[in-house]
Design a protein around this motif. Structure first.
Motif, short mmCIF file in Angstrom:
data_model
loop_
_atom_site.label_atom_id
_atom_site.label_comp_id
_atom_site.label_asym_id
_atom_site.label_seq_id
_atom_site.Cartn_x
_atom_site.Cartn_y
_atom_site.Cartn_z
N PRO A 67 0.81 -1.24 0.00
CA PRO A 67 0.00 0.00 0.00
C PRO A 67 0.83 1.28 0.00
O PRO A 67 0.38 2.32 -0.49
N ASP A 68 2.07 1.20 0.52
CA ASP A 68 2.90 2.41 0.55
C ASP A 68 3.63 2.64 -0.78
O ASP A 68 4.44 3.57 -0.90
N GLY A 69 3.37 1.78 -1.78
CA GLY A 69 3.96 1.96 -3.10
C GLY A 69 5.26 1.22 -3.31
O GLY A 69 5.80 1.22 -4.43
N THR A 70 5.83 0.61 -2.27
CA THR A 70 7.05 -0.16 -2.45
C THR A 70 6.73 -1.53 -3.04
O THR A 70 5.58 -1.99 -3.01
N LEU A 71 7.75 -2.16 -3.59
CA LEU A 71 7.55 -3.44 -4.26
C LEU A 71 7.25 -4.55 -3.25
O LEU A 71 7.92 -4.69 -2.23
N LYS A 72 6.25 -5.36 -3.58
CA LYS A 72 5.88 -6.51 -2.76
C LYS A 72 6.33 -7.82 -3.41
O LYS A 72 6.84 -8.71 -2.75
N TRP A 73 6.12 -7.93 -4.72
CA TRP A 73 6.58 -9.10 -5.48
C TRP A 73 7.22 -8.62 -6.78
O TRP A 73 6.72 -7.71 -7.43
N THR A 74 8.32 -9.24 -7.15
CA THR A 74 8.94 -8.99 -8.45
C THR A 74 9.15 -10.32 -9.16
O THR A 74 9.29 -11.36 -8.52
N ALA A 75 9.15 -10.28 -10.49
CA ALA A 75 9.45 -11.44 -11.30
C ALA A 75 10.80 -11.24 -11.97
O ALA A 75 11.18 -10.10 -12.31
N HIS A 76 11.52 -12.34 -12.17
CA HIS A 76 12.86 -12.26 -12.73
C HIS A 76 13.06 -13.41 -13.71
O HIS A 76 12.55 -14.51 -13.52
N ALA A 77 13.81 -13.14 -14.76
CA ALA A 77 14.13 -14.15 -15.77
C ALA A 77 15.63 -14.26 -15.93
O ALA A 77 16.34 -13.26 -16.00
N LEU A 78 16.09 -15.51 -15.95
CA LEU A 78 17.50 -15.84 -16.12
C LEU A 78 17.71 -16.41 -17.51
O LEU A 78 16.92 -17.25 -17.97
N ALA A 79 18.76 -16.00 -18.20
CA ALA A 79 19.09 -16.54 -19.52
C ALA A 79 19.71 -17.93 -19.37
O ALA A 79 19.87 -18.45 -18.26
N HIS A 80 20.04 -18.53 -20.49
CA HIS A 80 20.76 -19.81 -20.49
C HIS A 80 21.96 -19.72 -19.56
O HIS A 80 22.73 -18.75 -19.62
N ALA A 81 22.12 -20.71 -18.71
CA ALA A 81 23.24 -20.72 -17.75
C ALA A 81 24.00 -22.03 -17.89
O ALA A 81 23.42 -23.11 -17.76
N GLU A 82 25.30 -21.95 -18.17
CA GLU A 82 26.10 -23.14 -18.41
C GLU A 82 26.31 -23.97 -17.15
O GLU A 82 26.22 -25.18 -17.17
N ALA A 83 26.63 -23.31 -16.04
CA ALA A 83 26.95 -24.03 -14.80
C ALA A 83 26.12 -23.43 -13.67
O ALA A 83 26.54 -22.47 -13.02
N PRO A 84 24.93 -23.97 -13.40
CA PRO A 84 24.04 -23.34 -12.41
C PRO A 84 24.36 -23.68 -10.96
O PRO A 84 23.60 -23.33 -10.07
N GLN A 85 25.47 -24.36 -10.70
CA GLN A 85 25.79 -24.71 -9.32
C GLN A 85 26.21 -23.48 -8.52
O GLN A 85 26.46 -22.41 -9.07
N GLY A 86 26.29 -23.66 -7.20
CA GLY A 86 26.74 -22.58 -6.33
C GLY A 86 25.60 -21.83 -5.67
O GLY A 86 24.43 -22.19 -5.82
N ASN A 87 25.94 -20.79 -4.93
CA ASN A 87 24.96 -19.98 -4.22
C ASN A 87 24.44 -18.86 -5.11
O ASN A 87 25.22 -18.13 -5.73
N TRP A 88 23.13 -18.71 -5.13
CA TRP A 88 22.48 -17.67 -5.93
C TRP A 88 21.75 -16.70 -5.02
O TRP A 88 21.23 -17.08 -3.97
N SER A 89 21.69 -15.44 -5.44
CA SER A 89 20.94 -14.44 -4.68
C SER A 89 20.55 -13.31 -5.62
O SER A 89 21.15 -13.14 -6.69
N ILE A 90 19.56 -12.54 -5.21
CA ILE A 90 19.17 -11.36 -5.97
C ILE A 90 18.96 -10.22 -4.99
O ILE A 90 18.46 -10.41 -3.88
N GLN A 91 19.37 -9.02 -5.40
CA GLN A 91 19.28 -7.89 -4.49
C GLN A 91 18.90 -6.63 -5.26
O GLN A 91 19.23 -6.48 -6.44
N PRO A 92 18.16 -5.73 -4.60
CA PRO A 92 17.83 -4.45 -5.24
C PRO A 92 19.06 -3.56 -5.31
O PRO A 92 19.91 -3.57 -4.41
N VAL A 93 19.16 -2.81 -6.39
CA VAL A 93 20.25 -1.85 -6.57
C VAL A 93 19.64 -0.55 -7.11
O VAL A 93 18.43 -0.45 -7.30
N LYS A 94 20.48 0.43 -7.36
CA LYS A 94 19.99 1.69 -7.88
C LYS A 94 19.31 1.47 -9.23
O LYS A 94 19.66 0.55 -9.97
#
Length: 640
Positions: free
Chosen positions: A107-134
């Motif tokens: 209600p305050d206008g900030t994001l509640k849910w976002t959708a994200h798409a990843l392109a083809h990834a050769e080696a998907p192992q390891g730790n993944w994360s997503i973060q807001p930036v400018k």
């Protein structure tokens, strides 16, 4: 043994999942370092560039091979992420291209849910994360370009041409400047009467997809989506409106097709004999012994043959030829064949037609035929095919598959005219070799013509019957397919990797601990907590409930085109069967919110099997158990 009703079971399991305030449970659950590592514990600390909050991600099932693209959603705490924020996707400390769009706001206008798409990834192992930036522009060129007459999609590895006018889903699919498939269209077979008793004379009408509208729903540097709408038509009428979405990802050689039909036929006259997608295969003048056929069986097994076989002949063509053909590689030139073989190539049968047919969840067969008008040879048998095939040459070809192939039986894959200049592939979502689709209601009303009589029927069989409520008009069915444009015939191991991506598409998503702390679910569920004996007992009981129903799906074979994803409602303790034939006690149709229970179980545990069950049930009950068409009355498919 004390009898527990289904209603009480669902109520107890959901209440147990939500027991205790979520944040208190989170605090208790994170005391174990091992638990924290497994569930991706989120502490609310800031990380990454600009001190931004990072959402930890994990793969639903860790891929063993490169992924051809993925889309997922992420919730954000209220007030934490501005509406114009950019996002950064990290694999460890390495930034990956990501496409982002908003789904919901607080209600305050900030994001509640976002959708994200990843392109083809050769080696998907390891730790993944997503973060807001400018705020930042999403780099890269949009995947879809436009001319006056066509849309042209270029992922970098796959090129697709779609005509703005006409009735093809696409005109061409290409890779490395070679066309691997062309003229994709929808096909429908309708039988004019049922096959009751010994009746064998009936007519079949052939319909093809007629496109009424094309829409570019998304066109970004990572993901593009094209929506195709229309109906199947013959010379006299239109049936089964459809919506097809084609999904493309950057650097991917695959296109995902999501195929939805709405049933609007007369179930007493129109018996659907086949529903499918068909396209042509150009063979580029390749020799018949360099044309390869592949079908996926079970457990990574691959049926692999050539249109004209060079193995097993009375005269030996030489190891260089047989080894190359078996491996799907180009054979040496025909001039290197011994005269005893080269002069007799025309007498080696060429098999142009192949069919993989899955009539039940426990049996499939593969047959082949030289050409129409001749007998079919039985080539292979098995139990549960992975529903994927390939046809092509060492210079390129197409892999294709239907997701949940055996679970949604009857299904069928056809390859035709592989001995001609242009072959043909059909992915049958309903197999024409099976009995036609019978959508008629299972009884004649039994005299329930008045409200009083209908109440009596409800009293005895728990079936809320009214005239017209049993009609299937307006129900829908969604199926998923993938098409892969390949530069060469894949090895059996490589094709098995494609099969896994078709049957279990890679899913990237936030960890259970992060989902709790985001606050978007309130305190609706808690994380697993085994810190004291009482809580350990609750967790064991919740696990028992889930495992029981998971096993029942397999033991009772709750599969089929119109049934996959549903559970049965109630159990008959006298016959020791679920009440499949007793009115409203048959299929559950999510009456007791079984789908919500499954999703809660997944949200708190992150279990992939819970996700797959909930996914199938949500799609089934949202389409097959509801009416999509505005012209339809409420459907009551308690026994379908």
């Amino acid at each position: 043994m004390k009898k527990i009703t289904r209603r009480k079971f669902v109520k107890n399991s959901v209440m147990a999942a939500a027991s205790g305030p979520a944040f208190a449970s989170l605090s208790a659950g994170l005391t174990s370092p091992g638990w924290a590592a497994m569930h991706g514990a989120f502490t609310g600390k800031t990380t990454g560039a600009a001190g931004a909050m990072a959402a930890p991600l994990h793969w639903l099932e860790q891929p063993d091979e490169p992924v051809c693209g993925a889309t997922w959603g992420v919730p954000w705490p209220k007030g934490a992420v501005k509406a114009d924020s950019g996002f950064q996707l990290l694999q460890g400390n390495v930034e990956k291209p990501v496409q982002t769009w908003p789904l919901a706001y607080w209600p305050d206008g900030t994001l509640k849910w976002t959708a994200h798409a990843l392109a083809h990834a050769e080696a998907p192992q390891g730790n993944w994360s997503i973060q807001p930036v400018k705020p930042q522009k999403q780099p890269g060129k949009a995947l879809i370009g436009e001319t006056a007459s066509h849309w042209k999609i270029d992922t970098g590895k796959l090129q697709c041409t779609i005509a703005k006018n006409g009735n093809t889903l696409f005109e061409t699919l290409s890779t490395e400047n070679k066309t691997t498939a062309a003229n994709a269209r929808l096909v429908l077979l309708v039988q004019q009467q049922g096959t009751d008793d010994e009746e064998t004379s009936f007519g079949v009408s052939r319909f093809e997809g007629k496109i009424s509208k094309l829409t570019i729903e998304q066109n970004g540097p990572v993901r593009a989506v094209v929506k195709v709408e229309g109906s199947h038509a013959d010379a006299n009428r239109q049936l089964l409106p459809f919506t097809i979405r084609l999904y493309f990802y950057a650097e991917s050689e695959a296109v995902r097709l999501v195929h939805t039909i709405i049933y609007d036929a007369d179930e007493t006259k129109d018996f659907i004999r086949g529903v499918g997608v068909r396209f042509d295969i150009p063979f580029q003048n390749q020799e018949l012994h360099n044309r390869h056929i592949r079908f996926a069986g079970e457990h990574d097994g691959i049926f692999a043959e050539a249109v004209r076989g060079l193995t097993g002949l009375r005269r030996d063509p030489g190891k260089a030829f047989t080894d190359a053909q078996v491996a799907g590689k180009a054979t040496p030139g025909n001039e290197q064949l011994p005269d005893s073989v080269s002069k007799r190539l025309q007498y080696i049968p060429a098999f142009g037609n192949y069919t993989l047919f899955q009539p039940t969840p426990d049996a499939f067969e593969i047959q082949k035929q030289t050409k129409s008008g001749h007998s079919w040879l039985q080539s292979a048998f098995g139990k549960r095919s992975a529903g994927t095939g390939y046809v092509g040459t060492p210079a390129g070809g197409m892999a294709f598959g239907i997701r949940n192939f055996w679970q949604s039986h009857p299904a069928q894959l056809d390859i035709r005219n592989a001995d001609q200049d242009n072959g043909e592939v059909t992915l049958w979502l309903w197999a024409p070799r099976a009995e036609p689709m019978d959508m008629r209601f299972y009884h004649d009303g039994m005299g329930q013509d008045t409200y009083a009589e209908q109440l009596e029927g409800l009293e005895i069989t728990y079936e809320d019957y009214e005239p017209g409520y049993g009609r299937p008009y307006g129900v829908a069915r969604t199926s998923e397919m993938q098409l892969w444009a390949l530069p060469a015939t894949p090895s059996n191991a490589a094709l098995a990797g494609i099969v896994r991506q078709i049957q279990s598409p890679p899913v990237l998503l936030p960890t259970p601990a992060y989902l709790v702390t985001s606050g978007v679910f309130g305190s609706a569920f808690s994380l697993p907590d085994r810190s004291v004996p009482a809580k350990e007992k609750i967790e064991k009981q919740l696990d028992f409930y889930f495992e029981y129903y998971k096993k029942q799906v397999e033991e009772r074979h709750w599969y089929g085109f119109w049934n996959y994803g549903d559970f049965m409602h109630s159990y008959d303790t006298d016959r020791h069967v679920w009440k499949y034939d007793v009115g409203g006690f048959a299929w559950d149709n999510s009456e007791l919110s079984t789908d919500i229970w499954l999703w809660y179980h997944f949200l708190r545990t992150g279990r992939s099997d819970a996700f797959r069950l909930a996914e199938a049930m949500t799609r089934h009950t949202g389409e097959g158990m509801c009416t999509i068409s505005a012209r339809s009355r409420l459907s009551g498919h308690d026994t379908m």
